[in-house]
Design a protein around this motif. Structure first.
Motif: not given
Length: 391
Positions: A23-38
């Protein structure tokens, strides 16, 4: 840092069972504005679902489905992780709710999706859903493979629908695209074992061999189970020895345990210990089930001393059963210890069923689980023996 790198970190956290890190990694990614891929979303959903939280995985997918950027990236593979998570936790209603949601969202179903759903039917015994799933596959032009047929066959065998299971075998043999394999035949033998159909199970084995499909150690295990369930322990020994020699297969702990069970569940404890000795001579280390089978067998025939010798062997103590005293104590010992409920069951059996409360109390002290003794003193030990349980 891109979505791919975050996905790799999420997968690593999931593999280690670290959902907090996931969850920490996911939240960091989202906070940086990185759009996840499939792929990134699939890693996150799989990490949650495989670590016992399919509900959180489903909640995340529903959140992503409301985002215009991520909605088109959701696919059957991502949903499949949620389906497996709910199925493995036997939350079957949630499985079908997610499937309905997939249909409503227009998710393009894959063969893996349907195989997962059919496996959910097998796990839950929900046979009534199988025909409608097969109809959905036909409607969506999803062609079944051998895994599909094997999964449906397993479901039928587990529920005792042997005639339907053998119809699938017939269809497979008539197919131009696929043929039954070892898994199919092993499943049918197991189905015969569940229903105590010895002759029919042996016929399946002979057909399997006749089609040039070599048995495996799993085949030997289900053959031992077949003979055991049908109360034919001698045939269990002969079958396993014959197949083992013929195909050069070394028995594993599961096959050996089924041979122990074939004798112990019929109350033939001398033969059960002989099967145990063969396991040890083969260099196979016993597991909890080995001791559970032998302990229950000894208690059922009233042999308290043999049960005591087994408990000591499993705990790595002296005074083990005489039949196994020549083997290395490290091979006999269960490293993590026997489950406390099994030990308690054996001690109660020794005290009550076998009528030897004094021995049961002494074992409590030997095993280090005695609560307290009258006056704070342990009971006097019995006279030393070179090996308990000579029977």
């Amino acid at each position: 840092t891109g979505a791919h790198a975050f996905g790799s970190l999420i997968r690593a956290h999931g593999f280690l069972g670290n959902t907090t890190g996931t969850w920490a990694t996911w939240n960091e990614m989202r906070s940086l504005g990185v759009v996840p891929t499939s792929t990134t979303m699939g890693c996150m959903v799989e990490a949650l679902a495989s670590n016992g939280d399919p509900e959180a995985a489903h909640g995340l997918v529903r959140e992503l489905s409301r985002d215009a950027q991520t909605r088109p990236l959701l696919n059957a593979t991502i949903y499949g992780s949620i389906l497996k998570g709910f199925s493995h936790r036997k939350q079957t209603e949630r499985v079908w709710a997610v499937y309905k949601e997939m249909l409503s969202a227009g998710v393009e179903m894959s063969l893996a999706t349907f195989n997962t759903l059919l496996d959910a039917c097998a796990r839950s015994g929900d046979m009534e859903r199988i025909p409608s799933l097969l109809q959905d596959m036909a409607r969506l032009k999803t062609e079944a493979n051998l895994v599909t047929y094997s999964t449906v066959l397993k479901a039928y065998c587990q529920e005792g629908c042997l005639d339907s299971a053998f119809e699938i075998l017939k269809d497979l043999k008539a197919s131009a695209h696929m043929q039954p394999d070892e898994v199919v035949y092993n499943t049918l033998i197991d189905g015969c074992a569940r229903n105590c159909l010895y002759d029919r199970g042996i016929k399946v084995l002979r057909e399997m061999e006749g089609r040039g499909i070599p048995p495996s150690v799993y085949t030997i295990s289900v053959l031992a189970k077949l003979a055991s369930r049908c109360k034919r322990p001698r045939q269990a020994e002969e079958l396993c020895a014959d197949i083992s020699r013929k195909y050069g297969i070394r028995l594993n702990v599961h096959a050996h345990n089924n041979l122990v069970a074939a004798w112990s569940q019929q109350g033939h404890m001398r033969e059960a210990f002989e099967a145990f000795e063969r396991m040890l001579r083969d260099g196979v280390w016993p597991d909890v089930r080995t001791y559970a089978l032998l302990l229950r067998g000894c208690v059922n025939v009233g042999d308290a001393e043999s049960a005591a010798g087994l408990l000591r062997a499993a705990a790595g103590l002296r005074g083990v059963h005489a039949r196994i005293s020549s083997f290395d104590a490290r091979q006999l010992q269960i490293r993590a210890g026997l489950p406390s409920d099994l030990v308690e069951e054996a001690l109660r059996g020794i005290a009550n069923w076998c009528g030897d409360a004094r021995l049961a109390q002494q074992l409590r002290w030997d095993l280090g689980i005695a609560k307290e003794a009258a006056g704070g003193r342990a009971p006097q030990p019995r006279a030393a023996r070179s090996g308990a349980g000579g029977r």
